[in-house]
Design an enzyme around this catalytic site. Structure first.
Site, PDB file in Angstrom:
ATOM      1  N   GLU A 277      37.196  42.024  44.860  1.00  0.00           N
ATOM      2  CA  GLU A 277      36.999  42.765  43.607  1.00  0.00           C
ATOM      3  C   GLU A 277      35.753  43.603  43.827  1.00  0.00           C
ATOM      4  O   GLU A 277      34.671  43.071  44.034  1.00  0.00           O
ATOM      5  CB  GLU A 277      36.851  41.803  42.437  1.00  0.00           C
ATOM      6  CG  GLU A 277      37.043  42.477  41.083  1.00  0.00           C
ATOM      7  CD  GLU A 277      35.794  43.195  40.601  1.00  0.00           C
ATOM      8  OE1 GLU A 277      35.746  44.444  40.737  1.00  0.00           O
ATOM      9  OE2 GLU A 277      34.874  42.531  40.117  1.00  0.00           O
ATOM     10  N   CYS A 311      31.077  45.221  36.436  1.00  0.00           N
ATOM     11  CA  CYS A 311      32.016  46.084  37.145  1.00  0.00           C
ATOM     12  C   CYS A 311      33.009  46.718  36.181  1.00  0.00           C
ATOM     13  O   CYS A 311      33.632  47.731  36.486  1.00  0.00           O
ATOM     14  CB  CYS A 311      32.748  45.307  38.232  1.00  0.00           C
ATOM     15  SG  CYS A 311      33.427  43.742  37.692  1.00  0.00           S
TER      16      CYS A 311
END
Length: 513
Positions: A277, A311
């Site tokens: 990720e 994020c």
């Protein structure tokens, strides 16, 4: 999160007081169930006040990583063959311990990571829920031992079974921004699936992950089944990445580091699972038909929660021209109202950024933006009084930056968001998709427009008309979390029905009676 009872606040305050009364203790790594000290040490300081030493931790070596891998390898066979019902019983116990210790987790996360109290406790609570969700998925799928069809063989009876089995040794390398959930979530999935584990936290958040390791230990996981190592990425982390004795890895962090890991694994003797990720550059689109109050609320929470260091943070805002001026004014007003300060205080929304490097990046980005755009709010660091002791930045909203500027596509990972006027939704969508990332996105408008948005956006996690967060706030079992394009490698999202099988490989078993 948004209507907490008073006892939650009083319990959190007591945990902060207890933490402050016990600062500076030393904590070891945990390898094969044993505490291990290193020659070199890490002072874990607080971004609230760089003079506060929360604890002394170990600056491990490559050999410590290799020893942790060896311990995991030794334990993996027995753990993988432990009946799945017994594994999930232990992991549910670990989740319950996280719940019991949630105020301690919250205090440490606030002081170590800079999260306000609700986000800090939310990080820990999400970890427990991610572990429970993995247990639930294994249980719902009967341990992933599932019957297949019967061969049409005359004179014979066949029994065919699909079995998902653990890979063996799994490594989790986690980031600073969700030190509990983005360690405990993948670690929990790996352990539930039957893998033995080595987990390495970011150097800024070693204390939080130590608390998680203690929950695994106190839940009764056997020695070597989990291992906790600390130290630099170039030594401890690189040894984990380079080892041929690691069977799979989960990494959360930057695109550059993630792609380096991906390429390193591709050069191995054979393919190994690599779950990455790698961040996002997440758009929020506001239609001329949007509820602007709801849009402002959701965008502010997603742009400036955890100081923009998510994020999934909303770092790009595209607004249709007829409502642009009003939307910009509402966002400016809401940004100006945000309280910046010590995140352990109840009234504070935004704490400090994580460290000196982030603080310097904030100043450099804003110097650049001052020459190309117009600040609607923020744009400066805070240096007076108690602010001078930490890394405090103002929430920053910038307009009129040409869309050719590279910061429209670069992940800043700071409390900076940019707003841009568009003629129509097609233009907004073209801008939204014109990045290498594809993690999260938000839209405010009609249901019909929302359906169009879902069909056209290139992102793994998407929200329509969400006041709790335009692009942030996925919760296990409700919203899955993972990215497309440069934001993720697996195409399957954490906290969802397809995630746990990533930690296992399939074996087909045929028996002819």
């Amino acid at each position: 999160m948004y209507d907490p009872p008073d006892h939650l606040h009083s319990s959190y305050d007591a945990a902060v007081a207890d933490l402050k009364a016990n600062l500076g203790k030393e904590y070891g790594m945990i390898i094969n169930g044993q505490e291990r000290l290193a020659h070199r040490k890490i002072e874990d300081t607080s971004p609230i006040d760089a003079g506060i030493v929360l604890g002394i931790f170990q600056s491990g070596t490559a050999q410590d990583s290799l020893d942790a891998i060896a311990a995991a390898r030794k334990a993996a066979r027995a753990w993988g063959r432990t009946p799945w019902q017994e594994r999930i019983a232990l992991m549910r116990k670990a989740a319950a311990l996280i719940d019991e210790r949630i105020f301690k987790f919250g205090a440490v996360i606030s002081m170590e990571d800079g999260k306000n109290r609700m986000e800090a406790m939310g990080d820990a609570a999400e970890t427990a829920d991610l572990i429970r969700y993995a247990c639930d998925q294994l249980e719902a799928n009967h341990g992933y031992v599932l019957p297949m069809g019967t061969d049409p063989l005359k004179g014979y009876t066949s029994r065919n079974t699909s079995v998902l089995r653990p890979y063996g040794v799994w490594v989790v390398i986690s980031p600073f921004n969700f030190p509990c959930a983005l360690t405990g979530g993948p670690a929990g999935a790996a352990l539930v699936a039957g893998n033995a584990l080595v987990m390495k936290p970011a150097s800024d958040t070693v204390f939080t992950v130590r608390l998680l390791a203690e929950c695994f230990r106190d839940a009764g996981l056997p020695d070597g089944v989990f291992n906790y190592v600390t130290g630099g990425g170039s030594s401890v982390g690189q040894a984990l990445i380079d080892s041929p004795d690691v069977d799979g890895i989960t990494f959360t962090g930057s695109y550059d580091v993630g792609m380096k890991i991906y390429r390193t694994y591709a050069n191995g003797k054979y393919p190994r699972p690599t779950i990455l990720e790698m961040g996002g550059k997440n758009p929020a689109i506001v239609s001329r038909h949007a509820d602007l109050d709801r849009a402002a609320q959701g965008i502010i929470r997603s742009a400036f929660g955890l100081q923009g260091q998510k994020c999934s943070a909303a770092s790009r805002i595209y607004v249709e021209a007829p409502v642009y001026d009003e939307m910009a004014a509402r966002l400016t007003e809401a940004t100006d109202r945000l309280v910046v300060g010590d995140p352990t205080k109840r009234e504070v929304f935004m704490g400090p950024v994580i460290n000196q490097w982030a603080y310097n990046d904030f100043k450099n980005f804003n110097e650049d933006l001052s020459q190309h755009g117009r600040f609607l709010s923020g744009g400066k660091v805070l240096t007076e009084g108690d602010y001078a002791k930490g890394y405090f930045c103002t929430p920053t909203l910038v307009a009129d930056v040409p869309h050719t500027h590279p910061l429209w596509k670069q992940e800043m990972f700071l409390p900076i968001t940019m707003i841009h006027k568009v003629a129509n939704l097609d233009e907004a969508m073209a801008y939204a998709n014109d990045v290498d990332y594809g993690l999260t996105a938000g839209f405010y408008g009609t249901q019909e427009e929302g359906d169009w948005f879902f069909e056209n956006i290139e992102a793994g996690v998407n929200y329509l008309n969400r006041p709790q967060g335009a692009t942030t706030g996925a919760w296990p079992g409700f919203q899955t979390f993972g990215g497309w394009k440069g934001s993720g490698s697996s195409g399957k999202n954490a906290g969802g029905v397809y995630y746990l099988p990533l930690y296992m490989h399939e074996q087909s078993r045929t028996v002819i009676a």
